[in-house]
Design a protein around this motif. Sequence first.
Motif, PDB file in Angstrom:
ATOM      1  N   UNK A   1      32.458  30.868 -20.672  1.00 59.02           N
ATOM      2  CA  UNK A   1      32.620  32.190 -21.262  1.00 59.02           C
ATOM      3  C   UNK A   1      31.479  33.074 -20.788  1.00 59.02           C
ATOM      4  N   UNK A   2      31.821  34.219 -20.231  1.00 56.16           N
ATOM      5  CA  UNK A   2      30.832  35.224 -19.861  1.00 56.16           C
ATOM      6  C   UNK A   2      30.963  36.365 -20.852  1.00 56.16           C
ATOM      7  N   UNK A   3      29.844  36.759 -21.455  1.00 54.83           N
ATOM      8  CA  UNK A   3      29.879  37.832 -22.442  1.00 54.83           C
ATOM      9  C   UNK A   3      28.714  38.779 -22.208  1.00 54.83           C
TER      10      UNK A   3
ATOM     11  N   UNK B   1      35.258  40.393 -13.040  1.00 53.44           N
ATOM     12  CA  UNK B   1      35.117  39.236 -13.926  1.00 53.44           C
ATOM     13  C   UNK B   1      35.500  37.962 -13.182  1.00 53.44           C
ATOM     14  N   UNK B   2      36.555  38.012 -12.377  1.00 52.35           N
ATOM     15  CA  UNK B   2      36.987  36.841 -11.606  1.00 52.35           C
ATOM     16  C   UNK B   2      35.901  36.403 -10.632  1.00 52.35           C
ATOM     17  N   UNK B   3      35.245  37.365  -9.996  1.00 50.09           N
ATOM     18  CA  UNK B   3      34.151  37.047  -9.087  1.00 50.09           C
ATOM     19  C   UNK B   3      33.029  36.317  -9.832  1.00 50.09           C
ATOM     20  N   UNK B   4      32.696  36.790 -11.019  1.00 46.65           N
ATOM     21  CA  UNK B   4      31.637  36.151 -11.799  1.00 46.65           C
ATOM     22  C   UNK B   4      32.030  34.728 -12.201  1.00 46.65           C
ATOM     23  N   UNK B   5      33.272  34.525 -12.622  1.00 45.87           N
ATOM     24  CA  UNK B   5      33.737  33.185 -12.991  1.00 45.87           C
ATOM     25  C   UNK B   5      33.675  32.260 -11.778  1.00 45.87           C
ATOM     26  N   UNK B   6      34.087  32.740 -10.611  1.00 48.76           N
ATOM     27  CA  UNK B   6      34.003  31.905  -9.406  1.00 48.76           C
ATOM     28  C   UNK B   6      32.555  31.545  -9.096  1.00 48.76           C
TER      29      UNK B   6
ATOM     30  N   UNK C   1      30.043  48.125 -18.732  1.00 43.36           N
ATOM     31  CA  UNK C   1      28.978  49.071 -19.092  1.00 43.36           C
ATOM     32  C   UNK C   1      27.876  49.172 -18.038  1.00 43.36           C
ATOM     33  N   UNK C   2      27.993  48.420 -16.934  1.00 48.66           N
ATOM     34  CA  UNK C   2      27.037  48.467 -15.816  1.00 48.66           C
ATOM     35  C   UNK C   2      25.612  48.091 -16.202  1.00 48.66           C
ATOM     36  N   UNK C   3      25.459  47.184 -17.148  1.00 46.19           N
ATOM     37  CA  UNK C   3      24.134  46.695 -17.528  1.00 46.19           C
ATOM     38  C   UNK C   3      24.031  45.217 -17.159  1.00 46.19           C
ATOM     39  N   UNK C   4      22.851  44.794 -16.748  1.00 49.27           N
ATOM     40  CA  UNK C   4      22.614  43.384 -16.453  1.00 49.27           C
ATOM     41  C   UNK C   4      22.372  42.641 -17.759  1.00 49.27           C
ATOM     42  N   UNK C   5      23.428  42.444 -18.521  1.00 48.48           N
ATOM     43  CA  UNK C   5      23.304  41.825 -19.840  1.00 48.48           C
ATOM     44  C   UNK C   5      24.354  40.742 -20.063  1.00 48.48           C
ATOM     45  N   UNK C   6      24.940  40.214 -18.984  1.00 49.52           N
ATOM     46  CA  UNK C   6      25.986  39.202 -19.117  1.00 49.52           C
ATOM     47  C   UNK C   6      25.345  37.818 -19.209  1.00 49.52           C
ATOM     48  N   UNK C   7      25.733  37.087 -20.231  1.00 48.22           N
ATOM     49  CA  UNK C   7      25.237  35.734 -20.477  1.00 48.22           C
ATOM     50  C   UNK C   7      26.384  34.743 -20.340  1.00 48.22           C
TER      51      UNK C   7
ATOM     52  N   UNK D   1      23.826  31.104 -11.263  1.00 45.82           N
ATOM     53  CA  UNK D   1      23.417  31.409 -12.643  1.00 45.82           C
ATOM     54  C   UNK D   1      23.140  32.887 -12.888  1.00 45.82           C
ATOM     55  N   UNK D   2      23.616  33.756 -12.036  1.00 41.39           N
ATOM     56  CA  UNK D   2      23.427  35.187 -12.246  1.00 41.39           C
ATOM     57  C   UNK D   2      22.109  35.670 -11.685  1.00 41.39           C
ATOM     58  N   UNK D   3      21.628  36.803 -12.064  1.00 48.20           N
ATOM     59  CA  UNK D   3      22.116  37.667 -13.154  1.00 48.20           C
ATOM     60  C   UNK D   3      23.407  38.379 -12.762  1.00 48.20           C
ATOM     61  N   UNK D   4      24.166  38.725 -13.777  1.00 51.04           N
ATOM     62  CA  UNK D   4      25.420  39.426 -13.565  1.00 51.04           C
ATOM     63  C   UNK D   4      25.389  40.779 -14.257  1.00 51.04           C
TER      64      UNK D   4
END
Length: 60
Positions: free
Chosen positions: A46-48, A6-11, A26-32, A18-21
């Motif tokens: 916020x990443x969800x 999560x820290x890596x994604x926030x950085x 759950x190992x799915x590419x569904x983070x927005x 802009x992703x994808x992340x």
Amino acid sequence: MSDDEWSYMIRSVKRGESGPWMCPECDKYAVELGQRFEQGRVVEHTLMCLACQAEVTAPA
């Protein structure tokens, strides 16, 4: 929860990426990305995951 992932994604968001992340839960590419603004400036990110609802919020 994998705090390192999560820290890596926030950085990456703070660097302007802009992703994808992939969700570390759950190992799915569904983070927005969501952003909160005050006076026209981003003050919070916020990443969800839309698949499992895991999320993390950090100051901009």
